[in-house]
Design a protein around this motif. Structure first.
Motif, mmCIF file in Angstrom:
data_model
loop_
_atom_site.group_PDB
_atom_site.id
_atom_site.type_symbol
_atom_site.label_atom_id
_atom_site.label_comp_id
_atom_site.label_asym_id
_atom_site.label_seq_id
_atom_site.Cartn_x
_atom_site.Cartn_y
_atom_site.Cartn_z
ATOM 1 N N GLU A 144 51.684 8.669 172.522
ATOM 2 C CA GLU A 144 51.961 7.693 171.462
ATOM 3 C C GLU A 144 50.794 7.571 170.491
ATOM 4 O OE1 GLU A 144 54.921 6.167 170.673
ATOM 5 O OE2 GLU A 144 55.559 7.642 172.160
ATOM 6 N N ILE A 145 49.578 7.599 171.008
ATOM 7 C CA ILE A 145 48.399 7.545 170.138
ATOM 8 C C ILE A 145 48.373 8.768 169.230
ATOM 9 C CG2 ILE A 145 45.870 7.761 170.127
ATOM 10 C CD1 ILE A 145 45.885 5.823 172.530
ATOM 11 N N SER A 146 48.638 9.924 169.804
ATOM 12 C CA SER A 146 48.667 11.151 169.016
ATOM 13 C C SER A 146 49.771 11.115 167.970
ATOM 14 C CB SER A 146 48.851 12.350 169.945
ATOM 15 O OG SER A 146 48.854 13.543 169.213
ATOM 16 N N ASN A 147 50.935 10.578 168.327
ATOM 17 C CA ASN A 147 52.042 10.466 167.368
ATOM 18 C C ASN A 147 51.676 9.569 166.186
ATOM 19 O OD1 ASN A 147 53.730 12.122 168.857
ATOM 20 N ND2 ASN A 147 54.767 10.429 169.868
ATOM 21 N N LEU A 148 50.910 8.515 166.440
ATOM 22 C CA LEU A 148 50.573 7.562 165.389
ATOM 23 C C LEU A 148 49.346 7.968 164.589
ATOM 24 C CD1 LEU A 148 51.562 4.917 164.139
ATOM 25 C CD2 LEU A 148 50.110 3.696 165.761
ATOM 26 N N TRP A 149 48.310 8.484 165.274
ATOM 27 C CA TRP A 149 47.045 8.761 164.597
ATOM 28 C C TRP A 149 46.607 10.214 164.611
ATOM 29 C CZ3 TRP A 149 46.949 4.114 167.680
ATOM 30 C CH2 TRP A 149 46.965 2.940 166.910
ATOM 31 N N GLY A 150 47.309 11.080 165.288
ATOM 32 C CA GLY A 150 46.867 12.474 165.371
ATOM 33 C C GLY A 150 45.508 12.572 166.023
ATOM 34 N N TYR A 151 44.605 13.330 165.384
ATOM 35 C CA TYR A 151 43.267 13.519 165.947
ATOM 36 C C TYR A 151 42.228 12.575 165.349
ATOM 37 C CZ TYR A 151 45.132 17.594 168.238
ATOM 38 O OH TYR A 151 45.873 18.426 169.023
ATOM 39 N N LYS A 152 42.672 11.514 164.662
ATOM 40 C CA LYS A 152 41.750 10.533 164.093
ATOM 41 C C LYS A 152 42.134 9.134 164.544
ATOM 42 C CE LYS A 152 40.329 13.125 160.085
ATOM 43 N NZ LYS A 152 40.112 13.095 158.656
ATOM 44 N N PRO A 153 42.109 8.876 165.851
ATOM 45 C CA PRO A 153 42.466 7.546 166.338
ATOM 46 C C PRO A 153 41.355 6.540 166.063
ATOM 47 C CG PRO A 153 41.751 8.911 168.156
ATOM 48 C CD PRO A 153 41.777 9.799 166.931
ATOM 49 N N PRO A 154 41.702 5.262 165.997
ATOM 50 C CA PRO A 154 40.697 4.226 165.739
ATOM 51 C C PRO A 154 39.831 3.965 166.965
ATOM 52 C CG PRO A 154 42.808 3.229 166.221
ATOM 53 C CD PRO A 154 43.045 4.717 166.157
ATOM 54 N N ALA A 155 38.822 3.129 166.766
ATOM 55 C CA ALA A 155 38.043 2.646 167.896
ATOM 56 C C ALA A 155 38.999 1.899 168.824
ATOM 57 C CB ALA A 155 36.927 1.722 167.407
ATOM 58 N N ASN A 156 38.727 1.922 170.121
ATOM 59 C CA ASN A 156 39.657 1.317 171.071
ATOM 60 C C ASN A 156 38.947 0.834 172.308
ATOM 61 O OD1 ASN A 156 41.384 1.748 173.702
ATOM 62 N ND2 ASN A 156 42.758 1.180 172.053
ATOM 63 N N THR A 157 39.501 -0.212 172.899
ATOM 64 C CA THR A 157 39.117 -0.660 174.230
ATOM 65 C C THR A 157 40.385 -0.776 175.050
ATOM 66 O OG1 THR A 157 37.256 -1.926 173.346
ATOM 67 C CG2 THR A 157 38.003 -2.505 175.562
ATOM 68 N N LEU A 158 40.395 -0.165 176.221
ATOM 69 C CA LEU A 158 41.513 -0.301 177.147
ATOM 70 C C LEU A 158 41.060 -1.193 178.286
ATOM 71 C CD1 LEU A 158 43.994 2.262 178.426
ATOM 72 C CD2 LEU A 158 42.800 0.851 180.057
ATOM 73 N N ILE A 159 41.880 -2.185 178.609
ATOM 74 C CA ILE A 159 41.535 -3.122 179.668
ATOM 75 C C ILE A 159 42.661 -3.167 180.698
ATOM 76 C CG2 ILE A 159 40.906 -5.503 180.233
ATOM 77 C CD1 ILE A 159 40.073 -5.797 177.243
ATOM 78 N N PRO A 160 42.410 -2.676 181.913
ATOM 79 C CA PRO A 160 43.391 -2.844 182.975
ATOM 80 C C PRO A 160 43.432 -4.321 183.381
ATOM 81 C CG PRO A 160 41.845 -1.078 183.492
ATOM 82 C CD PRO A 160 41.287 -1.838 182.320
ATOM 83 N N VAL A 161 44.621 -4.855 183.554
ATOM 84 C CA VAL A 161 44.781 -6.262 183.924
ATOM 85 C C VAL A 161 45.792 -6.375 185.060
ATOM 86 C CG1 VAL A 161 44.181 -7.141 181.628
ATOM 87 C CG2 VAL A 161 46.552 -6.623 182.149
ATOM 88 N N PRO A 162 45.697 -7.439 185.852
ATOM 89 C CA PRO A 162 46.674 -7.606 186.928
ATOM 90 C C PRO A 162 48.064 -7.977 186.416
ATOM 91 C CG PRO A 162 45.071 -9.393 186.950
ATOM 92 C CD PRO A 162 44.625 -8.418 185.908
ATOM 93 N N ARG A 163 48.134 -8.707 185.304
ATOM 94 C CA ARG A 163 49.416 -9.059 184.702
ATOM 95 C C ARG A 163 49.194 -9.454 183.254
ATOM 96 N NH1 ARG A 163 53.262 -13.129 185.900
ATOM 97 N NH2 ARG A 163 53.298 -13.689 183.738
ATOM 98 N N LEU A 164 50.309 -9.503 182.514
ATOM 99 C CA LEU A 164 50.262 -9.913 181.118
ATOM 100 C C LEU A 164 51.038 -11.215 180.958
ATOM 101 C CD1 LEU A 164 50.594 -6.358 179.633
ATOM 102 C CD2 LEU A 164 48.654 -7.889 179.305
ATOM 103 N N ALA A 165 51.232 -11.659 179.730
ATOM 104 C CA ALA A 165 51.759 -12.996 179.442
ATOM 105 C C ALA A 165 53.145 -13.266 180.019
ATOM 106 C CB ALA A 165 51.789 -13.231 177.928
ATOM 107 N N LEU A 166 54.021 -12.281 180.013
ATOM 108 C CA LEU A 166 55.385 -12.479 180.494
ATOM 109 C C LEU A 166 55.623 -11.735 181.800
ATOM 110 C CD1 LEU A 166 57.314 -11.906 177.130
ATOM 111 C CD2 LEU A 166 56.603 -14.094 178.131
ATOM 112 N N ASP A 167 56.459 -12.274 182.655
ATOM 113 C CA ASP A 167 56.842 -11.559 183.869
ATOM 114 C C ASP A 167 57.453 -10.217 183.476
ATOM 115 O OD1 ASP A 167 56.023 -13.652 185.484
ATOM 116 O OD2 ASP A 167 58.028 -14.530 185.647
ATOM 117 N N GLY A 168 56.996 -9.153 184.099
ATOM 118 C CA GLY A 168 57.538 -7.833 183.836
ATOM 119 C C GLY A 168 56.904 -7.104 182.662
#
Length: 184
Positions: A144-168
Motif C-alpha cells: 500500500e505504501i508503494s502504491n501511494l508513494w512509490g520509492y519516495k515515501p514520507p517520514a514514518n513511525t510505526l507503533i505496535p499497539v495492543p488495541r486501537l480505539a474500536l473493538d476489532g
C-alpha cells in the motif's frame, strides 16, 4: 535485545523484496529510525517542494519504504489528518481482516488528502498504528505504501499497539501534509 532486533531486521530485509521491506520497529521503548531519499544534504532555503533527505551520516534505508527527514518548504500550510482506519461512510469497520482494513484506511487517507487539495507527494510524515503486530503485516503495508508513494515515501513511525480505539480495529494511519499557499 539490540542484537535480537538487528537479527530480525536483517532477516526481514533478506526475505522481502526491496519494494516491500519495511523496517519500522517500535514499542517497549525501542525505536529504530531509518530513512530514504538522496545522499545529498538539502538546504531548506528557496525550496518549493517537500524534500526527503538521507544524509551520508545516516543509514540509507531506501529499500525499507520510509524516510528519516522531511524538510518543508517556505510559504506552505500544514495539514494534519487524523488517524484513518478501515471504515465505511457510516464509521463501521469494512472487515475483520487486517489487510482489508489496511486497504480501506489507505483509501480513506487518499480521500482526506483530496478533500484539502493535497496529493500523496505533499505528505511529510505519517504515523501507523498496528494492533496485534507481527512482521507478516509489513508485506501488505509495504504494498500500500508503494502504491501511494512509490520509492519516495514520507517520514514514518510505526507503533505496535495492543488495541486501537474500536473493538476489532486493527490498523490506523495519520498524516501531516504541506501544501503550497495559493499564489506560490
Amino acid at each position: 535485545m539490540t542484537r535480537r532486533i538487528t537479527s530480525a531486521v536483517n532477516s526481514l530485509v533478506t526475505n522481502l523484496s526491496r519494494r516491500n521491506a519495511l523496517l519500522w520497529l517500535g514499542g517497549s521503548g525501542v525505536t529504530t529510525a531509518l530513512m530514504v531519499g538522496t545522499q545529498k544534504e538539502v538546504s531548506a532555503q528557496n525550496n518549493k517542494e517537500l524534500k526527503l533527505v538521507n544524509p551520508p551520516t545516516l543509514y540509507d534505508a531506501t529499500r525499507n519504504g520510509y524516510s528519516h527527514i522531511a524538510v518543508t518548504p517556505s510559504r506552505t500550510r500544514t495539514v494534519y489528518i487524523s488517524g484513518q482506519f478501515g471504515s465505511d461512510l457510516q464509521g463501521n469497520l469494512v472487515s475483520d481482516d487486517f489487510e482489508q482494513q489496511l486497504i480501506q484506511a489507505f483509501k480513506n487517507l487518499r480521500f482526506a488528502l483530496q478533500a484539502v487539495g493535497a496529493q500523496p507527494q505533499d505528505v511529510a510524515k505519517t504515523t501507523i498504528l498496528i494492533a496485534d503486530y507481527d512482521q507478516s503485516k509489513l508485506i501488505p503495508l509495504g504494498r500500500e505504501i508503494s502504491n501511494l508513494w512509490g520509492y519516495k515515501p514520507p517520514a514514518n513511525t510505526l507503533i505496535p499497539v495492543p488495541r486501537l480505539a474500536l473493538d476489532g480495529m486493527l490498523f490506523e494511519i495519520d498524516a501531516y501534509a504541506v501544501i503550497p499557499e495559493k499564489g506560490n
